[in-house]
Design a protein around this motif. Sequence first.
Motif, PDB file in Angstrom:
ATOM      1  N   TYR A 139      45.696  50.448  50.966  1.00  0.00           N
ATOM      2  CA  TYR A 139      47.091  50.399  51.433  1.00  0.00           C
ATOM      3  C   TYR A 139      47.720  51.784  51.502  1.00  0.00           C
ATOM      4  CZ  TYR A 139      46.599  45.393  51.140  1.00  0.00           C
ATOM      5  OH  TYR A 139      46.159  44.107  51.338  1.00  0.00           O
ATOM      6  N   ASN A 144      39.494  51.418  55.370  1.00  0.00           N
ATOM      7  CA  ASN A 144      39.165  50.054  55.761  1.00  0.00           C
ATOM      8  C   ASN A 144      38.439  49.365  54.606  1.00  0.00           C
ATOM      9  OD1 ASN A 144      37.995  47.746  57.009  1.00  0.00           O
ATOM     10  ND2 ASN A 144      38.212  48.766  58.982  1.00  0.00           N
ATOM     11  N   ALA A 146      36.680  46.818  54.511  1.00  0.00           N
ATOM     12  CA  ALA A 146      35.360  46.292  54.867  1.00  0.00           C
ATOM     13  C   ALA A 146      34.279  47.359  54.760  1.00  0.00           C
ATOM     14  CB  ALA A 146      35.380  45.709  56.276  1.00  0.00           C
ATOM     15  N   PRO A 291      41.430  42.092  52.544  1.00  0.00           N
ATOM     16  CA  PRO A 291      40.209  41.405  52.984  1.00  0.00           C
ATOM     17  C   PRO A 291      39.025  42.368  53.104  1.00  0.00           C
ATOM     18  CG  PRO A 291      41.858  41.506  54.744  1.00  0.00           C
ATOM     19  CD  PRO A 291      42.532  41.970  53.506  1.00  0.00           C
ATOM     20  N   GLY A 292      37.928  42.010  52.452  1.00  0.00           N
ATOM     21  CA  GLY A 292      36.730  42.839  52.498  1.00  0.00           C
ATOM     22  C   GLY A 292      36.554  43.692  51.268  1.00  0.00           C
ATOM     23  N   ILE A 296      31.672  38.962  48.817  1.00  0.00           N
ATOM     24  CA  ILE A 296      31.570  37.501  48.708  1.00  0.00           C
ATOM     25  C   ILE A 296      30.919  37.087  47.371  1.00  0.00           C
ATOM     26  CG2 ILE A 296      30.636  35.421  49.802  1.00  0.00           C
ATOM     27  CD1 ILE A 296      33.047  36.795  51.300  1.00  0.00           C
TER      28      ILE A 296
ATOM     29  N   THR B  63      29.509  38.058  56.318  1.00  0.00           N
ATOM     30  CA  THR B  63      30.040  39.417  56.475  1.00  0.00           C
ATOM     31  C   THR B  63      28.937  40.448  56.728  1.00  0.00           C
ATOM     32  OG1 THR B  63      30.114  39.639  54.071  1.00  0.00           O
ATOM     33  CG2 THR B  63      32.175  39.074  55.151  1.00  0.00           C
ATOM     34  N   PHE B 136      47.818  41.668  56.392  1.00  0.00           N
ATOM     35  CA  PHE B 136      46.833  41.910  55.337  1.00  0.00           C
ATOM     36  C   PHE B 136      47.467  42.233  53.988  1.00  0.00           C
ATOM     37  CE2 PHE B 136      44.549  43.409  59.276  1.00  0.00           C
ATOM     38  CZ  PHE B 136      43.863  42.220  59.443  1.00  0.00           C
ATOM     39  N   VAL B 167      36.720  27.464  45.950  1.00  0.00           N
ATOM     40  CA  VAL B 167      35.927  28.661  46.235  1.00  0.00           C
ATOM     41  C   VAL B 167      35.421  28.676  47.673  1.00  0.00           C
ATOM     42  CG1 VAL B 167      33.835  29.935  45.623  1.00  0.00           C
ATOM     43  CG2 VAL B 167      35.281  29.004  43.832  1.00  0.00           C
ATOM     44  N   GLU B 168      34.988  27.512  48.181  1.00  0.00           N
ATOM     45  CA  GLU B 168      34.427  27.512  49.535  1.00  0.00           C
ATOM     46  C   GLU B 168      35.481  27.889  50.573  1.00  0.00           C
ATOM     47  OE1 GLU B 168      31.292  27.612  50.203  1.00  0.00           O
ATOM     48  OE2 GLU B 168      31.032  27.407  48.031  1.00  0.00           O
ATOM     49  N   VAL B 171      36.207  31.602  50.291  1.00  0.00           N
ATOM     50  CA  VAL B 171      35.145  32.413  50.899  1.00  0.00           C
ATOM     51  C   VAL B 171      35.275  32.395  52.420  1.00  0.00           C
ATOM     52  CG1 VAL B 171      32.646  32.490  51.308  1.00  0.00           C
ATOM     53  CG2 VAL B 171      33.528  32.281  48.972  1.00  0.00           C
ATOM     54  N   ALA B 174      38.189  34.556  53.330  1.00  0.00           N
ATOM     55  CA  ALA B 174      37.897  35.966  53.058  1.00  0.00           C
ATOM     56  C   ALA B 174      36.976  36.536  54.129  1.00  0.00           C
ATOM     57  CB  ALA B 174      37.271  36.127  51.670  1.00  0.00           C
ATOM     58  N   GLN B 175      35.973  35.742  54.554  1.00  0.00           N
ATOM     59  CA  GLN B 175      35.055  36.218  55.598  1.00  0.00           C
ATOM     60  C   GLN B 175      35.799  36.441  56.910  1.00  0.00           C
ATOM     61  OE1 GLN B 175      30.860  34.246  54.045  1.00  0.00           O
ATOM     62  NE2 GLN B 175      32.099  33.098  55.487  1.00  0.00           N
ATOM     63  N   LEU B 177      39.046  36.992  57.429  1.00  0.00           N
ATOM     64  CA  LEU B 177      39.997  38.102  57.383  1.00  0.00           C
ATOM     65  C   LEU B 177      39.277  39.445  57.255  1.00  0.00           C
ATOM     66  CD1 LEU B 177      42.804  36.564  55.134  1.00  0.00           C
ATOM     67  CD2 LEU B 177      42.871  36.971  57.587  1.00  0.00           C
ATOM     68  N   THR B 178      38.130  39.452  56.583  1.00  0.00           N
ATOM     69  CA  THR B 178      37.345  40.685  56.490  1.00  0.00           C
ATOM     70  C   THR B 178      36.917  41.132  57.879  1.00  0.00           C
ATOM     71  OG1 THR B 178      36.521  40.149  54.289  1.00  0.00           O
ATOM     72  CG2 THR B 178      35.222  41.721  55.567  1.00  0.00           C
ATOM     73  N   ALA B 181      40.012  42.316  59.789  1.00  0.00           N
ATOM     74  CA  ALA B 181      40.512  43.571  59.221  1.00  0.00           C
ATOM     75  C   ALA B 181      39.584  44.732  59.547  1.00  0.00           C
ATOM     76  CB  ALA B 181      40.691  43.440  57.709  1.00  0.00           C
ATOM     77  N   LYS B 182      38.284  44.447  59.641  1.00  0.00           N
ATOM     78  CA  LYS B 182      37.367  45.555  59.934  1.00  0.00           C
ATOM     79  C   LYS B 182      37.753  46.235  61.246  1.00  0.00           C
ATOM     80  CE  LYS B 182      32.882  47.459  60.080  1.00  0.00           C
ATOM     81  NZ  LYS B 182      31.507  47.427  59.628  1.00  0.00           N
TER      82      LYS B 182
END
Lengths: 415, 270
Positions: A139, A144, A146, A291-292, A296, B63, B136, B167-168, B171, B174-175, B177-178, B181-182
């Motif tokens: 932030y 990034n 990720a 995120p990232g 996981i 990811t 984000f 959790v599912e 996950v 999170a995947q 948004l990852t 966001a990338k």
Amino acid sequence: MKFHWFHLMPYPDLPEDFRERYRGVWVDPPASELFDRKRGNEMYNEYLDELEYAAEVGFDGICVNEHHQNAYGLMPSPNIMAGSLARRTRNAKIVLMGNSVALYNPPIRVAEEMAMLDSISGGRIVAGFPVGTPMDSTYCYGMNPATLRERYREAIDLILKAWTSEQPFAYNGKYTQLRYVNIWPRTVQEPHPPVWVPGAGSVETWDMCVENNFLYAYLSYFGFERGRKNFDGYWETVDKHGAERNPYRAGFLQFIGVAENDAEAKELYAEPALYFYNRCLHMYPGFATPPGYATIPTIRRGLQSTLAHAAAQREFANLTWEDIIERGYVVAGSPDKVAQKINEMADVMNVGHLMVLMHYGNMSKETVMYNTRRFAEDVIPQLRDRFSEYEDHWWPSTTLEDPAHPAPLTPSAAA
Amino acid sequence: MGFTSRTIMLANGREQVIHRAGAGTPVLWLHGLFGFDEDDPLVAALAESHDVIAPVCPGFADTAELVDLMDVHDLAQLYDDILVALGIGRAAVVGHSFGAMIGAELAARRQDAVACLVLLSPLGLWNDERPVADLFALPYPDMPSLLYADPSRASGGADTSSLDGDVERLVTLAQALTSVAKFLWPIPDRRLRTRLYRVVAPTLVVFGEEDAWVPPSYAEDFVAGLPNGHSETVPGVGHMLHLERPDEAIPLVTGFIEELATARLDAASS
């Protein structure tokens, strides 16, 4: 066991209604409203005095760290603090906890600055390489999330090569491309300062530490009950790699308040502790999990980072001193009581390097020095031999025996 | 109309999951924040009279798929590779949100392949006077309030109001948004503005009047840069416009495609 005196350098004058008026202590609390310019001058000088005092009374290490846009962590550049400390201390090691290597472009800037500090100090530097918190790295510094971890690993790889290579070399990385890497100066320590990795609780970090023989430090503000879960995972990883369960490959952070007895501890330490937990740990939850940032496997393992934990805890507003003691966030009381708690901690987590926070919140300099002196005189001697059967491979071992020192100030300069 | 899912191999050896349904002129659907959903009413409506091809954006399922995709150009190239692998010479491209941004990049890259373009609540531009909000930096439970005019309309994957302990679902989110966001962190501007002149396909830009993430006034920014674009606004909806008011959004999209794309496809084949 070794003891390191850690300073966060918090801003000591946040208003009482800080929680109500601002959404968090980090990233966007407006400096223009909250920061007094003159206070900055007093505060840094006081805080450096305290670190120097800790070195003088016999702590093994003094620790500085890196945060950005954070009202409880006013060291955007730990290396500036370390540069000052390198000149004003003699024996204590300077533990940089550390430099967020992924934020520097090119990362050899970190290799250069740490080599300078190691030269000035005569080889007293410990090189900490944190991934960097979500707030600082993603932030405030726009990294990034990720790619942060990949960038971080590449930066460490480059820095270690820069410290150890016998020849200038070209580095063709995914994130950093340099045609000529050949840093001056070299570190005093051979082959390079020990590497410590402060982690919040990422599964991948444990593997990296064991594979590369880095020390793993879990920096928690929530005592060793929370630390235990992390260290269980870490020691399992050590076993998995067939490495030795040497306590010196592990570090832990603990708030401490030494006093004559419980009553004096409350009188001295309750207010600054509540300042820390109520105001300094007032975090906006939206900044805790970009995120990232968490991988996981880490999400699946349910290892919420210590800061995400803080962000989720609205009850910090109503925490009492008794809660803080009961939960072990702060270990406080007589020297014997503190020593006994640390012994328990060492039993449970097998940790050889203890970083202690003896200044917190808005604690006065006088109280900080009292706390520091009592710990050095009355607690450390009780614990000094703990783990003496192990060799510490994660500590500067090639420090100069007779290093150059600053010349005394000439009378005209001193005046 | 049921979608079938299969994994295809791209020319570089990469595997890619494609959902496909319907028959007729091809429509490439580029999903938004919460991934592909065959129950999405717009997708279902398109599949009634079109051959809808819906790739799952890399990263949403795993990811690790993101490792070699460093920027929007890599991603646009991947969608280009998908069209080639499927033997689709020309398609209407419809994207929502992040998917719309990539659709615009694809159209700038493959002028020959994009017959017409629909950008629903597109990201991709930045205006200092009217900043795009920071999705984000929102706790998951607060996301529906940013994305919907009426957050109680959020359902399925978009209903992030209470994920604690699931959790599912954590996950999955999170995947997703990852992945997004990338390509968008920390500011969703990859200089698309400088490439809009290349998006020559007839383009419809649609914003929800109450989009709190991307201000609807960005429609003007898009139209100003597009050689052949115009915009529509749907009242009473936010960023998830086609889910909030499918009755309003669907006719806009299908009408535009049928009118324009059919004409262009006919012209191309004659």
